[in-house]
Every structure is written in C-alpha cells, then in structure tokens.
Design a protein around this motif. Structure first.
Motif: not given
Length: 157
Positions: A66-78, A111-121
């Motif tokens: 989260w800090a990498r993405r939002y505070l440091l404005q860096e990508p979480v992943s390539s 926070a981890i820059d992943v788009r949630c596309v589904g859930e199973l409850l």
C-alpha cells in the motif's frame, strides 16, 4: 499461511519510506510472490465475521505494498492488469456473515493493485469437509476458476 511465521504489523513505518517491510520473517518471500502473480485467490474460513487471524496478519503486512502504491507512487508489480478473487466459508447462515470480509478484501485488493473479479461465499459449512456436500459451492468454485483463466486468456490473446 498457518505454516508460515508472519508477525503482525508493528507500525515501524519503514514501509512508508522505502515500500519494504522491516520485519524479517516469512512474509518477505510471500510479498515477492504476491507481486509476481497475475492472478491471486485468497481463501479463508470466517472467524468473528472476518478472515482468519493468519489471513488478516498477511493482509496487514501488505501495508508495505500500500505504501509503495499510494505514498511512494511506485508500481506494486511489473505485471499489468492483475486480477483476483476470494473465497470465504462460514459455519452459520447469518445474513451479515460476510460483511466484514467483503470490506476487508475490497481494500486489500486495492492496496496490492489487484482488480477483484469474483467472490465465493459459502454458508453452513461447520465441519471439516462439509463444503463437499454443497454441490452449488463446488460448481461456483469451478466457475470462478474458469472465469479467472478466461480473463487470463483474453489478456494474452
């Protein structure tokens, strides 16, 4: 996660400066894995209307991402367009059983820059293996896996 030694977040705030957690435990290699996958599925039993303590400790330690993405404005992943889903299984059938988990997972994936596309409850699975008796849950799990695979094929093609 239950076999890993993951300390809770200690709010050292090194992650705010460098985007890296200062705690040296089993979370360090796990953070590397989380950022290297283009698909991520998180599964947890329900404990007091939220994910298990082990899952929550892992999520809290992703504060570095989260800090990498939002505070440091860096990508979480390539990797572009990472996608994920979550699975939660609870014993009761309460109407609000998954409210806490839905909120936690929404913010975790963001926070981890992943788009949630589904859930199973899944409700009403108290005993180990009880979910095997819920054909609709097994079918939904299969469909969720197919959806994640299909999205991957669409991105590749």
């Amino acid at each position: 996660l239950r076999d890993l030694r993951i300390s809770p977040c200690l709010e050292i705030y090194q992650c705010a400066k460098a985007g890296v957690c200062a705690i040296d435990d089993d979370m360090q290699p796990l953070l590397g894995k989380i950022t290297s996958y283009d698909r991520l599925v998180v599964a947890s039993p329900v404990f007091f209307y939220n994910v298990s303590a082990q899952t929550k400790a892992m999520i809290d330690r992703c504060q570095a991402l989260w800090a990498r993405r939002y505070l440091l404005q860096e990508p979480v992943s390539s990797l572009p367009e990472r996608q994920g889903a979550y699975i939660a299984v609870g014993a009761t059938r309460g109407r609000k059983l998954f409210v806490g988990i839905k909120l936690t997972m929404r913010y975790f994936f963001d926070a981890i820059d992943v788009r949630c596309v589904g859930e199973l409850l899944v409700r009403g699975a108290d005993e180990m293996g009880a979910v095997r008796e819920q054909k609709h849950a097994l079918d939904a799990a299969y469909d969720l896996g197919c959806r994640l695979a299909q999205l991957e094929n669409e991105q590749a093609g």
